[in-house]
Design an enzyme around this catalytic site. Structure first.
Site, mmCIF file in Angstrom:
data_model
loop_
_atom_site.group_PDB
_atom_site.id
_atom_site.type_symbol
_atom_site.label_atom_id
_atom_site.label_comp_id
_atom_site.label_asym_id
_atom_site.label_seq_id
_atom_site.Cartn_x
_atom_site.Cartn_y
_atom_site.Cartn_z
ATOM 1 N N LYS A 134 2.895 4.349 44.809
ATOM 2 C CA LYS A 134 2.255 4.988 45.945
ATOM 3 C C LYS A 134 3.124 4.631 47.136
ATOM 4 O O LYS A 134 2.824 3.319 47.701
ATOM 5 C CB LYS A 134 0.785 4.536 45.999
ATOM 6 N N PHE B 220 6.246 0.709 55.206
ATOM 7 C CA PHE B 220 7.141 1.438 55.553
ATOM 8 C C PHE B 220 8.441 0.807 55.736
ATOM 9 O O PHE B 220 9.381 1.508 55.752
ATOM 10 C CB PHE B 220 6.554 2.093 56.766
ATOM 11 N N SER C 222 0.778 -5.243 54.937
ATOM 12 C CA SER C 222 -0.013 -6.200 56.063
ATOM 13 C C SER C 222 -0.904 -7.294 55.300
ATOM 14 O O SER C 222 -1.560 -6.597 54.238
ATOM 15 C CB SER C 222 -0.679 -5.420 57.215
ATOM 16 N N GLU D 209 3.325 6.279 53.396
ATOM 17 C CA GLU D 209 3.307 7.781 53.758
ATOM 18 C C GLU D 209 4.164 7.977 55.114
ATOM 19 O O GLU D 209 4.305 9.105 55.765
ATOM 20 C CB GLU D 209 1.802 8.049 54.361
ATOM 21 N N ARG D 210 4.941 6.784 55.636
ATOM 22 C CA ARG D 210 5.259 7.109 56.981
ATOM 23 C C ARG D 210 6.914 7.386 56.725
ATOM 24 O O ARG D 210 7.642 8.381 57.409
ATOM 25 C CB ARG D 210 5.599 5.670 57.820
ATOM 26 N N CYS E 27 9.508 -8.328 57.432
ATOM 27 C CA CYS E 27 8.499 -9.337 57.032
ATOM 28 C C CYS E 27 9.440 -10.775 57.308
ATOM 29 O O CYS E 27 8.604 -11.752 57.421
ATOM 30 C CB CYS E 27 7.817 -9.311 55.939
HETATM 31 P P1 NAD Z 1 0.412 -1.687 55.676
HETATM 32 O O1 NAD Z 1 -0.601 -2.580 55.084
HETATM 33 O O2 NAD Z 1 -0.264 -0.784 56.754
HETATM 34 O O3 NAD Z 1 0.647 -0.400 54.572
HETATM 35 C C1 NAD Z 1 1.111 -0.724 53.532
HETATM 36 C C2 NAD Z 1 0.590 0.144 52.353
HETATM 37 O O4 NAD Z 1 -0.873 0.100 52.087
HETATM 38 C C3 NAD Z 1 1.107 1.707 52.473
HETATM 39 O O5 NAD Z 1 1.244 2.201 51.214
HETATM 40 C C4 NAD Z 1 -0.342 2.107 53.087
HETATM 41 O O6 NAD Z 1 -0.237 3.395 52.657
HETATM 42 C C5 NAD Z 1 -1.531 1.436 52.041
HETATM 43 N N1 NAD Z 1 -2.721 1.147 53.026
HETATM 44 C C6 NAD Z 1 -2.602 1.132 54.587
HETATM 45 N N2 NAD Z 1 -4.005 1.175 54.990
HETATM 46 C C7 NAD Z 1 -4.686 1.005 53.675
HETATM 47 C C8 NAD Z 1 -6.066 0.864 53.570
HETATM 48 N N3 NAD Z 1 -7.080 0.841 54.607
HETATM 49 N N4 NAD Z 1 -6.528 0.908 52.319
HETATM 50 C C9 NAD Z 1 -5.686 1.193 51.278
HETATM 51 N N5 NAD Z 1 -4.232 1.162 51.502
HETATM 52 C C10 NAD Z 1 -3.913 1.090 52.650
HETATM 53 O O7 NAD Z 1 1.683 -2.086 56.085
HETATM 54 P P2 NAD Z 1 2.927 -1.424 56.801
HETATM 55 O O8 NAD Z 1 2.460 -1.262 58.182
HETATM 56 O O9 NAD Z 1 3.388 -0.268 56.013
HETATM 57 O O10 NAD Z 1 4.060 -2.499 56.732
HETATM 58 C C11 NAD Z 1 4.309 -3.408 57.680
HETATM 59 C C12 NAD Z 1 3.501 -4.662 56.955
HETATM 60 O O11 NAD Z 1 4.082 -5.163 55.710
HETATM 61 C C13 NAD Z 1 3.835 -5.916 57.862
HETATM 62 O O12 NAD Z 1 2.680 -6.581 58.070
HETATM 63 C C14 NAD Z 1 4.940 -6.784 57.106
HETATM 64 O O13 NAD Z 1 4.706 -8.105 57.350
HETATM 65 C C15 NAD Z 1 4.241 -6.474 55.589
HETATM 66 N N6 NAD Z 1 5.383 -6.641 54.756
HETATM 67 C C16 NAD Z 1 5.397 -7.864 53.976
HETATM 68 C C17 NAD Z 1 6.395 -8.050 53.058
HETATM 69 C C18 NAD Z 1 6.366 -9.355 52.226
HETATM 70 O O14 NAD Z 1 7.222 -9.494 51.336
HETATM 71 N N7 NAD Z 1 5.542 -10.212 52.412
HETATM 72 C C19 NAD Z 1 7.479 -7.148 53.030
HETATM 73 C C20 NAD Z 1 7.455 -6.061 53.763
HETATM 74 C C21 NAD Z 1 6.536 -5.812 54.736
#
Ligand code: NAD
Length: 497
Positions: free
Chosen positions: A173, A149, A226, A176-177, A281
């Site tokens: 994909k 998000f 994450s 969704e937020r 991040c």
């Molecule tokens: P998230 O992991 O909750 O979601 C990321 C994606 O995964 C979304 O599209 C979500 O719909 C999907 N997802 C969530 N739960 C899932 C599940 N159980 N099974 C399958 N798919 C699932 O992350 P977020 O809260 O949207 O974003 C924040 C996180 O992203 C933080 O941890 C941040 O550090 C990380 N991030 C990392 C980078 C990087 O380059 N390393 C960059 C941006 C964000």
């Protein structure tokens, strides 16, 4: 209330499923629209469109691919403020920050516009007598992107411009937020001349992600999010024979040596700690002060925090907006309580913040916590909010040890005026992206972005030269034109002469 459509085969497609989620305006707390959660059939239809489009797109000339990318770049550039505004409405980050996000995404499109140069192979003449050998980089096939998000425009743009430039087709994909900017980009890609089915969007949750991870026609997956989900994506995707790069969470340390320019370090710590409400991040979340640095630095940080204006991201006076959801805001606030109960000193407590006229918004003010210790949960876990922890250490070596013992290794920074110390730090620190007097060292589009350890699963970083490698497969050709001198059956293993 509007429900956003998917984007399949070059046009919007309303979801036939009955599951959907709320999309909030985080500044007001109101639901603005709904986002559909794709059914397995809908994901299959997007993958089907991408597979079909691949048949011709993989053969499209470099000139054709370059032209559509340039056209997309022009459209994005013309409409970047509209995208940024939409981004602020759903993510909450302040408008100027949203503009910066779009600009950094555009830089990847600009890099992808140079694809003709990027896709050049290598050639060796006369590897054996009258035999030449050369290599080609060809598309991997259907690529899926799954994105977080916090950068709803930029992170997908780390992926699809390059994947498409390399001759692949794409199914995204998004989070969704804050899903709307993705549909805006899909429309612009279509206007730019990207053929039907080359770029598809399915909105949704785990159901959609799991189908992408297991569908036999998806060849590669780029994920950013994450760490627990990144690990799951990497393990499941590779088990299903896909090439996977999965970027995870972070806990970025900024080391401040006693000789640093403390005004510069204070500006950097506040900008990198609280910008985008800490939901980056590459945010700085731990300040490691060495020797007497804390006593000089913390008063300057407190002064700057006192001046920060938190409010609706569309108000030009605001410097920091709300968090993404109420649930996330409460989780971040609970870390502040946890830190206090574990014995850290909460110097500035943002939980008391009220934003007049926005009482239902998901606001949390900047929090500054001193005397944080490595055994505390607020130190070990990613908080992903406007919470800056201060860990005081005696020596440079203590600072290095701290960073090396942490599970995450996305980015880090050192603030010092000692060139030798900075050189030593860049050489020995085991972290993927390093800033020297630069708090957020996000690589340019012509380098690649990625952390180490629990911040990345996979071998290649994202975008830049690693991105080109990830989205292509290497093919080596050995070529001899028929020569009467070399006729005759030979059962020996080919040898070079
Ligand atoms: P998230 O992991 O909750 O979601 C990321 C994606 O995964 C979304 O599209 C979500 O719909 C999907 N997802 C969530 N739960 C899932 C599940 N159980 N099974 C399958 N798919 C699932 O992350 P977020 O809260 O949207 O974003 C924040 C996180 O992203 C933080 O941890 C941040 O550090 C990380 N991030 C990392 C980078 C990087 O380059 N390393 C960059 C941006 C964000």
């Amino acid at each position: 209330m509007e429900t956003l459509p998917h984007w399949i085969n070059g046009r919007p497609q309303s979801s036939k499923g009955d599951r959907k989620g709320d999309v909030f305006n985080p500044a007001t707390g109101e639901v603005q629209k709904h986002v559909p959660y794709a059914t397995v059939d809908e994901v299959d239809s997007a993958i089907g469109a991408a597979s079909k489009a691949l048949e011709s797109w993989r053969h499209a000339s470099l000139a054709t691919r370059t032209r559509v990318l340039f056209a997309f770049r022009e459209l994005m550039n013309t409409h970047k403020d509209e995208i940024a505004k939409q981004l602020t409405l759903e993510h909450g980050k302040v408008f100027s920050d949203a503009q910066g996000e779009v600009q950094r995404g555009l830089e990847v499109v600009e890099f992808a516009c140079g694809l003709a140069h990027l896709l050049k192979g290598e050639i060796s003449e006369n590897v054996s007598t009258d035999v030449d050998s050369y290599s080609l980089r060809q598309p991997v096939g259907v690529v899926a992107g799954i994105t977080p998000f916090n950068f709803p425009a930029m992170v997908p743009m780390w992926m699809y411009p390059l994947a498409i430039a390399c001759g692949n087709t794409f199914v995204l994909k998004p989070s969704e937020r804050d899903p709307s900017v993705t549909n805006m980009c899909a429309e612009m890609l279509a206007k730019a001349g990207v053929p039907e089915g080359v770029f598809n969007v399915v909105h949704g949750d785990k159901v959609a992600v799991d189908r992408l991870l297991t569908h036999p026609e998806v060849n590669a997956i780029s994920f950013v999010g994450s760490t627990p989900i990144a690990k799951y994506i990497y393990e499941t995707g590779t088990q299903h024979n896909k090439r996977v790069q999965a970027l995870g969470g972070a806990k970025n340390h900024m080391v401040v040596l006693p000789d640093a320019d403390m005004d510069l370090a204070a500006d950097a710590a506040v900008g990198a700690g609280y910008g985008s409400a800490g939901e980056r991040c590459m945010a700085i979340s731990v300040l490691v002060t060495v020797g007497g640095a804390a006593d000089k630095l913390l008063p300057k940080i407190r002064e700057r925090i006192a001046e920060l204006k938190v409010g609706n991201g569309l108000d030009p006076a605001s410097q920091m907006g709300p968090l993404i959801t109420r649930q996330h805001m409460e989780k971040v606030a609970s870390y502040v309580a946890q830190g206090a109960s574990e014995g850290a000193d909460v110097l500035i407590d943002g939980r008391t913040l009220k934003v007049p006229g926005h009482e239902r918004g998901f606001f949390l003010g900047p929090c500054l916590i001193d005397n944080v210790a490595p055994n505390m949960r607020i130190y070990q876990e990613e908080i992903f909010g406007p919470v800056l922890s201060v860990v005081r250490v005696e020596t440079y070596d203590d600072a290095i040890r701290l960073i090396h013992e942490h599970q995450y290794a996305n980015g880090t920074a050192i603030f010092t005026n000692d060139g030798g110390a900075a050189r030593k730090f860049q050489h020995e620190i085991r972290v993927g992206m390093v800033g020297i007097n630069v708090p957020i060292p996000v690589p340019m589009a012509y380098y690649s972005f990625g952390g180490w350890k629990q911040s990345l699963f996979g071998d290649l970083h994202i975008y830049g030269p690693d991105g080109v490698k990830f989205y292509t497969r290497n093919k080596v050709i050995i070529n001899r034109w028929p020569d009467p001198r070399f006729r005759g059956v030979d059962l020996g293993f080919p040898q070079n002469r």
